[in-house]
Motif scaffolding. Structure first.
Motif, mmCIF file in Angstrom:
data_model
loop_
_atom_site.group_PDB
_atom_site.id
_atom_site.type_symbol
_atom_site.label_atom_id
_atom_site.label_comp_id
_atom_site.label_asym_id
_atom_site.label_seq_id
_atom_site.Cartn_x
_atom_site.Cartn_y
_atom_site.Cartn_z
ATOM 1 N N TRP A 33 0.840 -1.197 0.000
ATOM 2 C CA TRP A 33 0.000 0.000 0.000
ATOM 3 C C TRP A 33 0.880 1.254 0.000
ATOM 4 O O TRP A 33 1.878 1.334 0.710
ATOM 5 C CB TRP A 33 -0.899 0.016 1.233
ATOM 6 C CG TRP A 33 -1.894 -1.117 1.288
ATOM 7 C CD1 TRP A 33 -2.160 -2.036 0.310
ATOM 8 C CD2 TRP A 33 -2.748 -1.441 2.388
ATOM 9 N NE1 TRP A 33 -3.122 -2.904 0.737
ATOM 10 C CE2 TRP A 33 -3.509 -2.577 1.999
ATOM 11 C CE3 TRP A 33 -2.949 -0.890 3.643
ATOM 12 C CZ2 TRP A 33 -4.457 -3.156 2.854
ATOM 13 C CZ3 TRP A 33 -3.882 -1.467 4.485
ATOM 14 C CH2 TRP A 33 -4.620 -2.591 4.089
ATOM 15 N N GLU B 230 -7.192 4.498 7.121
ATOM 16 C CA GLU B 230 -7.699 3.415 7.958
ATOM 17 C C GLU B 230 -7.945 3.908 9.374
ATOM 18 O O GLU B 230 -7.060 4.467 10.015
ATOM 19 C CB GLU B 230 -6.715 2.237 7.978
ATOM 20 C CG GLU B 230 -7.243 1.050 8.757
ATOM 21 C CD GLU B 230 -6.480 -0.238 8.489
ATOM 22 O OE1 GLU B 230 -6.971 -1.302 8.913
ATOM 23 O OE2 GLU B 230 -5.407 -0.196 7.854
ATOM 24 N N ASP C 142 -2.363 -0.646 -3.451
ATOM 25 C CA ASP C 142 -3.396 0.369 -3.303
ATOM 26 C C ASP C 142 -2.753 1.756 -3.305
ATOM 27 O O ASP C 142 -1.653 1.943 -2.781
ATOM 28 C CB ASP C 142 -4.135 0.198 -1.977
ATOM 29 C CG ASP C 142 -4.932 -1.088 -1.890
ATOM 30 O OD1 ASP C 142 -4.841 -1.910 -2.817
ATOM 31 O OD2 ASP C 142 -5.636 -1.262 -0.885
ATOM 32 N N ASP D 274 -4.971 4.531 1.362
ATOM 33 C CA ASP D 274 -5.814 3.716 2.237
ATOM 34 C C ASP D 274 -5.972 4.363 3.610
ATOM 35 O O ASP D 274 -5.290 3.966 4.570
ATOM 36 C CB ASP D 274 -5.196 2.317 2.422
ATOM 37 C CG ASP D 274 -5.220 1.488 1.156
ATOM 38 O OD1 ASP D 274 -5.165 2.070 0.074
ATOM 39 O OD2 ASP D 274 -5.277 0.259 1.251
ATOM 40 N N HIS E 213 -0.873 5.289 3.648
ATOM 41 C CA HIS E 213 -1.688 4.517 4.590
ATOM 42 C C HIS E 213 -1.730 5.201 5.957
ATOM 43 O O HIS E 213 -1.051 4.787 6.900
ATOM 44 C CB HIS E 213 -1.103 3.097 4.719
ATOM 45 C CG HIS E 213 -1.888 2.184 5.592
ATOM 46 N ND1 HIS E 213 -1.304 1.137 6.291
ATOM 47 C CD2 HIS E 213 -3.204 2.140 5.898
ATOM 48 C CE1 HIS E 213 -2.225 0.499 6.976
ATOM 49 N NE2 HIS E 213 -3.393 1.085 6.758
ATOM 50 N N LYS F 129 -10.534 2.010 4.925
ATOM 51 C CA LYS F 129 -10.492 0.802 5.755
ATOM 52 C C LYS F 129 -10.685 1.145 7.236
ATOM 53 O O LYS F 129 -10.579 2.308 7.617
ATOM 54 C CB LYS F 129 -9.171 0.080 5.530
ATOM 55 C CG LYS F 129 -8.966 -0.349 4.053
ATOM 56 C CD LYS F 129 -7.641 -1.025 3.842
ATOM 57 C CE LYS F 129 -7.447 -1.444 2.395
ATOM 58 N NZ LYS F 129 -8.366 -2.527 1.976
#
Length: 474
Positions: A246, A276, A271, A274, A249, A298
């Motif tokens: 990823w 999260e 990805d 992301d 993130h 996420k």
């Protein structure tokens, strides 16, 4: 089947076909439960501001960095960042040239600025990314190889500039750990599968995070940029290529701005961005060309997601371009802590290698909820699978005790040139997808009948497919 509207299947919560296919248009039905959700989106945009930094400048070349692409500059990066932090913050400047380094750890009040013509090359020796740091790997907390750029518990941090961040991952470094021949793996080579199984077992068994130590002798690839438990984060202007996994993130972070970033990386699980278990995130003006989901929101995975129990919320995506990828704007599959308040507007997408425009994926191991997702003013040239996809059968699928709860998916002013399905939505009989609306949408060519199973409250208003108006309520 272009040129004719394929027979559609509208199924209610019981799975029964409603009206045998097309139903009368839902004239007069309200388009959205919220009269103006975009005011909320505007408030998020105003609230999420870039951090400000003191005017101190620290050039990494003043700390011993060499721009030859072969000299190890890890100590120079660390020394410049440490000096900047001691002065109360400022900008660490990477001037034009090529700089080889191990992992970079950001500190509070530091802006890592990569000038035009500068490239940071990250070493591909896994030992350089030890000792292991506190991180998340596909939604599960553990200690693992350090992300290439990492911050923990920091405030006011940034990675800016118009230079390039090159993870140097490929079929000879990092990617083979996926365990697939197309990424350079060969029989007898190490792969991540056993370690990923072990980590999930630890989480299911409630093993304390401090004892979930991977890293040396294990094969879970690090993320590229990971602010963990951070506040006031800016990622701006840089180009990111060749990521181990990823790319961007943010985890358990707040007030995150990702602006004018270009991501070009086609490896496994590559990805683009992301967020999260994070709150107040704006992704704007970015270009994504990726090997997996372009944007994937996420919130933790399975037992570990229930333990941490922190949602992602107040996410705005605007003015972005999407090329290759599994999904354009995606939620899941790691969404156990819940996702609420996602707003996406003014987007451009097209690629024969882009599966879906809006993709939601979960199952009865994930559980969690997805509420209030709004998408408008999106232009799509070509998709390979579906314009809108909601899948409760992803990965482990049904049969477990944690059914997902998905409701409030609202799409307005979406134009798609070519797609296989307009809608590919599969809920469970005992956990239907609820409250899905499409308004003022046009799909020029759809080549297959929609899949709409276990959906309640589906409303189409002013929707045309293959040149014909359609409408339905489920």
């Amino acid at each position: 089947m272009s040129g004719s509207w394929p027979r559609r299947r509208f199924l209610g919560a019981s799975g029964a076909v409603l009206g045998g296919g097309l139903l009368a248009s839902a004239v007069g039905a309200p388009a959205f439960a919220d009269a103006d959700p975009w005011r909320t989106a505007d408030r998020i945009r105003r609230r999420v501001r870039a951090p400000r930094f003191p005017h101190h400048r620290f050039r990494i070349t003043d700390f011993g960095a060499k721009s030859d692409g072969t000299t190890d500059c890890t100590r120079a990066f660390d020394a410049a960042i440490s000096a900047c932090a001691r002065r109360g913050g400022g900008r660490v400047v990477v001037p034009p040239g090529r700089y080889l380094t191990g992992p970079i750890r950001l500190r509070s009040h530091v802006d890592l600025h990569v000038d035009a013509g500068a490239t940071i090359l990250f070493d591909t020796d896994p030992a350089r990314y030890l000792p292991a740091v506190y991180t998340r790997w596909q939604g599960v907390e553990c200690y693992n190889y350090a992300p290439l750029i990492y911050a923990y518990g920091a405030r006011n941090i940034a990675v800016t500039g118009t230079g390039t961040l090159d993870g140097q991952a490929g079929n000879t470094a990092w990617w083979p750990w996926k365990g697939r021949p197309e990424y350079g793996w060969k029989p007898g080579d190490p792969q991540e599968g056993p370690d990923w199984t072990l980590l999930q077992q630890w989480a299911d068994q409630g093993v304390p995070v401090r004892d979930r130590v991977l890293g040396a002798g294990h094969y879970l690839r690090p993320n590229f940029i990971q602010p963990y438990h951070c506040e006031n984060v800016l990622i701006e202007g840089v180009t990111i290529v060749n990521s181990p996994m990823w790319e961007i993130h943010p985890v358990l972070s707040r007030n995150v701005l990702v602006r004018d970033v270009t991501v070009i990386s086609h490896g496994p699980n590559n990805d683009g961005c992301d967020p999260e278990s994070s709150t107040d995130v704006v992704i704007t003006g970015c270009t994504f060309d990726t090997g997996d989901d372009c944007i994937a929101i996420k919130a933790g995975r399975n037992a570990d997601g229930r333990r941490v129990n922190t949602p992602s919320q107040n996410i705005l995506v605007e003015d972005c371009e999407f090329r290759d990828g599994h999904g354009g704007v995606t939620i899941g599959s790691e969404m156990t802590g819940g996702v609420a308040g996602v707003y996406a507007r003014n987007l451009r997408m097209t690629s024969p290698n882009l599966n879906s425009c809006l993709r939601l994926k979960s199952n009865s191991m994930r559980g969690g909820y997805i509420h209030d997702v709004h998408l408008k003013d999106v232009e799509v040239g070509r998709l390979s699978v579906a314009a809108i996809q909601v899948d409760f059968y992803y990965d482990e699928g049904p049969g477990h005790p944690y059914n997902p709860d998905v409701s409030g998916i609202h799409v307005e002013n979406l134009h798609v040139g070519t797609t296989q399905y307009v809608l590919d939505m599969r809920g469970y009989p005992d956990a239907p997808i609820k409250d899905v609306t499409l308004a003022h949408c046009r799909f020029d060519t759809a080549t297959a009948a929609d899949i709409v199973e276990n959906v309640e409250g589906l409303v189409l208003t002013d929707v045309t497919v293959n040149g014909s108006p359609v409408g339905a309520r489920a």
